[in-house]
Design a protein around this motif. Structure first.
Motif, mmCIF file in Angstrom:
data_model
loop_
_atom_site.group_PDB
_atom_site.id
_atom_site.type_symbol
_atom_site.label_atom_id
_atom_site.label_comp_id
_atom_site.label_asym_id
_atom_site.label_seq_id
_atom_site.Cartn_x
_atom_site.Cartn_y
_atom_site.Cartn_z
ATOM 1 N N GLY A 1 0.828 -1.210 0.000
ATOM 2 C CA GLY A 1 0.000 0.000 0.000
ATOM 3 C C GLY A 1 0.859 1.254 0.000
ATOM 4 N N GLY A 2 1.940 1.244 0.794
ATOM 5 C CA GLY A 2 2.840 2.394 0.870
ATOM 6 C C GLY A 2 3.495 2.681 -0.471
ATOM 7 N N ILE A 3 3.992 1.616 -1.110
ATOM 8 C CA ILE A 3 4.634 1.779 -2.431
ATOM 9 C C ILE A 3 3.633 2.370 -3.428
ATOM 10 C CG2 ILE A 3 5.606 0.524 -4.404
ATOM 11 C CD1 ILE A 3 7.573 0.168 -2.356
ATOM 12 N N MET A 4 2.423 1.807 -3.432
ATOM 13 C CA MET A 4 1.412 2.285 -4.376
ATOM 14 C C MET A 4 1.067 3.742 -4.109
ATOM 15 S SD MET A 4 -0.933 -1.096 -4.249
ATOM 16 C CE MET A 4 -2.180 -0.845 -5.459
ATOM 17 N N TYR A 5 0.985 4.098 -2.827
ATOM 18 C CA TYR A 5 0.667 5.489 -2.484
ATOM 19 C C TYR A 5 1.725 6.430 -3.053
ATOM 20 C CZ TYR A 5 -0.702 9.633 0.027
ATOM 21 O OH TYR A 5 -1.113 10.911 0.315
ATOM 22 N N LEU A 6 2.992 6.065 -2.854
ATOM 23 C CA LEU A 6 4.072 6.943 -3.316
ATOM 24 C C LEU A 6 4.053 7.084 -4.844
ATOM 25 C CD1 LEU A 6 7.012 5.951 -0.969
ATOM 26 C CD2 LEU A 6 5.536 7.963 -0.858
ATOM 27 N N GLY B 1 -0.707 9.683 4.536
ATOM 28 C CA GLY B 1 -0.227 9.849 3.169
ATOM 29 C C GLY B 1 1.223 9.490 3.026
ATOM 30 N N ARG B 2 2.004 10.416 2.496
ATOM 31 C CA ARG B 2 3.373 10.125 2.138
ATOM 32 C C ARG B 2 4.202 9.687 3.344
ATOM 33 N NH1 ARG B 2 7.114 14.098 -1.281
ATOM 34 N NH2 ARG B 2 6.323 15.598 0.211
ATOM 35 N N ARG B 3 4.017 10.385 4.468
ATOM 36 C CA ARG B 3 4.819 10.051 5.635
ATOM 37 C C ARG B 3 4.523 8.627 6.107
ATOM 38 N NH1 ARG B 3 5.620 15.210 9.423
ATOM 39 N NH2 ARG B 3 5.360 16.187 7.381
ATOM 40 N N ALA B 4 3.228 8.294 6.163
ATOM 41 C CA ALA B 4 2.835 6.943 6.566
ATOM 42 C C ALA B 4 3.407 5.914 5.591
ATOM 43 C CB ALA B 4 1.320 6.831 6.613
ATOM 44 N N ALA B 5 3.460 6.270 4.306
ATOM 45 C CA ALA B 5 3.978 5.350 3.294
ATOM 46 C C ALA B 5 5.473 5.102 3.505
ATOM 47 C CB ALA B 5 3.714 5.909 1.896
ATOM 48 N N TYR B 6 6.214 6.190 3.795
ATOM 49 C CA TYR B 6 7.650 6.012 4.052
ATOM 50 C C TYR B 6 7.880 5.085 5.238
ATOM 51 C CZ TYR B 6 9.147 9.649 0.778
ATOM 52 O OH TYR B 6 9.417 10.368 -0.356
#
Lengths: 259, 425
Positions: free
Chosen positions: A143-148, A229-234
């Motif tokens: 999910g994180g990769i896809m978000y980024l 968002g981005r922070r959670a994805a990282y």
């Protein structure tokens, strides 16, 4: 043999899912899903067969345990794909599944099942919880990769394949967060039981504690400062890296998780 | 059975000046349909007239003559010289005409690929022709299939999916960021027409509540009423930005109204909830650097146009898949049509031979009044077997002939050979 067949099905499904991402041909998606399901069924049969054959749960050696976590991750992926209507999910989860499946070939050949002296209900609980946690974090990572990727497309203002294939940022953020809240309690309890049961320092416990801290930090950040968002994805990627290190430790180091 | 054909002109072959000359009102269309049909040159006819095409679909023994007749009527009706439009006309027959009809109904032949109106227009033209009773089995079969194909193309490809207008592209982008738009708050800055249009689209998708800010208070109030929103003073812009999800600007001020440092302050208040700026104004209202801030997405008019271009390319990609689907369907339709060509002959051949068989069996039995049930049964079985064995090869050959496109001459031959009556369709 059955495990090899299952792995072949997963590799095939990965190829199909990735091609689907680029080609956007519905037929490829159906084939990828079929291959994933076939692989999962084969693996289920293989696990049952091993259990019957050995007369014990199929996760009492470390490589076996990884195999079971792959099994759980695939099941979770098939479910989440429907639940969140993210057809591209397979393309991001399946590569991880394949890598984890192959990883046991690099394990020390002398790894064997846990000595009978260590058998008790706590170890079973510990292993099962840790496995379910890992399966959820595979989804969290994907999910994180896809978000980024989707965020990059939207920021760049030039729609490409990912813009059309991936769902909204909102949906991806929700998936990442749900997977985290699912995996975190499992990891926490599994870790506590493992640490109590081992009663001493172990590189594996140390590295999974690092992963736990990263995930705990993500949850706290979201609750207190609204990190999303981005922070959670990282953090999802960082946490998963720590988990992979943990698995590497399990494969390569001697200790209660090895022998 | 006559030849299916389509003849006409469209946005590719004729300039708008020629197309508008042939534009028809509904009752004129009925008149022409009836007149052309009455000439007897065509056994079926339908006319499709939209602002992008004027086409005659028909069945005739001599398509060339039928085309000339139909367009002479059309031109007379509109007072246009036929010689002027003659060079713009195209004619397609049989499988090519079928393919053309499928492509038109599926919006692959439209000026804007995948635009949704054409299917309705075709259905209307078909209904008009039906009400004038100029439609027969061929056109009926053709359009019933064409509507099914159009539906399939629409659901199985993305040819009509992505936005091809700037304001809809903005709505689609908002969906890519926020998922659904229900309950997403919108702030409209400035009273530009494009901004209002984008805001309206957002409202239609469930966005709520709507705030309107303008330098002129009365204009803000006026627009707020029109959009069922709330007017906010221009001075409260920053505070309002902290509460909404989407900001649409079309103020057209000489200097940017929304600056990067202001948005930075707003984002801290928002606890990183994403904020989407749609800046339709020229010169632009939102400073470009705003896009660099975390969780902020800013699209100006050129960005939106770029998205529209990408969407159009996406539609073209999907159109290629749709073309392949249509080629397939044309093939199947043509095969079905050819089968229909020989099936009546096969049926009458069977009936003919069966009646002979029954008559002869009855005759034979009348000469054997004491025949046991076994004997009768044997006689029936024997005669049936002979009939089936003899008919097997001719029927197979007839079906094969239809598939290779020679059904017409074969059926004529079989009719002649067995003295069958020819049923006129």
């Amino acid at each position: 043999m059955l495990f090899t067949l299952a792995l072949i099905a997963y590799v095939l499904a990965t190829g199909l899912a990735l091609t689907y991402l680029i080609q956007r041909e519905e037929g490829l998606y159906r084939l990828a899903t079929a291959a994933t399901m076939a692989g999962w069924v084969l693996q289920t049969i293989a696990l049952v067969a091993r259990t019957v054959e050995a007369g014990r749960p199929p996760f009492w050696s470390f490589p076996e345990a990884v195999s079971v976590s792959v099994w759980a991750a695939v099941l979770l992926e098939l479910w989440a794909e429907r639940q969140y209507r993210i057809k591209a999910l397979g393309a991001f989860v399946l590569p991880v599944v394949v890598v984890l499946s192959i990883s046991k070939t690099v394990a020390r050949p002398d790894i064997e099942a846990i000595a009978p002296a260590l058998h008790n209900v706590w170890i079973t609980v510990h292993v099962v919880l840790a496995l379910l946690g890992i399966a959820a974090f595979v989804l969290n990572f994907a999910g994180g990769i896809m978000y980024l990727l989707q965020e990059r497309q939207l920021k760049a203002r030039r729609p490409g394949a990912f813009y059309y294939r991936l769902p909204s940022l909102e949906a991806l953020d929700r998936l990442t967060f749900r997977a985290l809240t699912l995996g975190f309690p499992f990891l926490t309890v599994g870790l506590i039981i493992g640490a109590l049961w081992a009663g001493r320092f172990d590189p594996l416990i140390a590295s999974s504690a690092v992963a736990w801290v990263i995930y705990a930090f993500t949850l706290a950040g979201r609750a207190v400062a609204g990190w999303r968002g981005r922070r959670a994805a990282y953090f999802a990627i960082l946490g998963f890296a720590a988990l992979v290190l943990t698995l590497g430790a399990g494969f390569l180091m001697p200790g209660p998780h090895g022998s | 059975m006559g030849t299916l054909f389509v003849a006409g002109l469209n946005h590719r072959t004729a300039p708008v000046a020629a197309r508008e000359q042939l534009a028809l009102e509904a009752d004129k269309l009925r008149e022409i349909l009836t007149d052309v049909f009455a000439t007897g040159v065509l056994s079926e006819v339908m006319i499709l007239a939209t602002c992008n095409r004027v086409e005659v679909y028909g069945v005739a023994d001599a398509p060339g003559e039928a085309r000339a007749r139909a367009f002479r009527h059309l031109c007379q009706q509109r007072g246009v010289e036929l010689s002027g439009i003659e060079p713009m006309l195209y004619t397609k027959t049989d499988a090519e005409a079928v393919q053309h009809a499928f492509r038109v109904a599926s919006s692959l032949d439209s000026m804007i690929l995948g635009e949704p109106q054409i299917l309705g227009q075709v259905k209307e033209a078909f209904a008009t022709a039906q009400s004038c009773q100029t439609v027969g089995p061929t056109l009926h079969g053709l359009w019933t299939k064409a509507f099914a194909v159009a539906k399939k193309v629409r659901t199985e490809t993305d040819v009509a999916r992505h936005a091809v207008s700037v304001s809809f592209a903005a709505v689609e982008l908002a969906r890519k960021i926020f998922g659904g738009l229900e309950g997403r708050a919108v702030l409209l800055v400035g009273a530009g027409e494009m901004g209002e249009l984008a805001a309206r689209h957002l409202v239609e998708q469930g966005a709520f509540p709507i705030y309107v800010a303008s330098r002129t208070w009365s204009r803000a109030q006026h627009l707020a009423r029109a959009l069922a929103g709330t007017a906010v003073p221009f001075a409260d812009l920053e505070a309002t930005m902290a509460t909404v999800d989407i900001v649409v600007t079309s103020a057209g001020a000489p200097e940017p109204i929304i600056r990067r440092d202001a948005v930075q302050r707003v984002m801290q208040l928002r606890r990183s909830r994403p904020l989407f700026f749609v800046d339709i104004a020229v010169p632009r209202d939102v400073e470009a650097g705003v896009n660099e801030l975390e969780n902020v997405f800013r699209y100006d008019i050129d960005d939106l146009k770029q998205v529209v271009d990408a969407n159009l390319r996406e539609r073209e990609r999907e159109a290629q898949r749709a073309e392949a689907m249509i080629r397939n369907e044309v093939e199947r339709f043509a095969a079905g049509r050819r089968d229909r060509e020989v099936v009546p002959t096969i049926v009458s051949l069977r009936e003919r031979i069966e009646s002979i068989r029954q008559a002869e069996v009855a005759k034979a039995l009348s000469r054997m009044p004491d025949a046991s049930p076994e004997t009768r049964q044997t006689l029936e079985a024997l005669s049936n077997a002979i009939v089936n064995k003899i008919l097997h090869v001719p029927i197979t050959k007839l079906r094969e002939s239809s598939r290779s496109g020679h059904g017409g001459s074969w059926t004529a031959f079989v009719h002649e050979l067995f003295g069958l009556r020819r049923d006129e369709p």
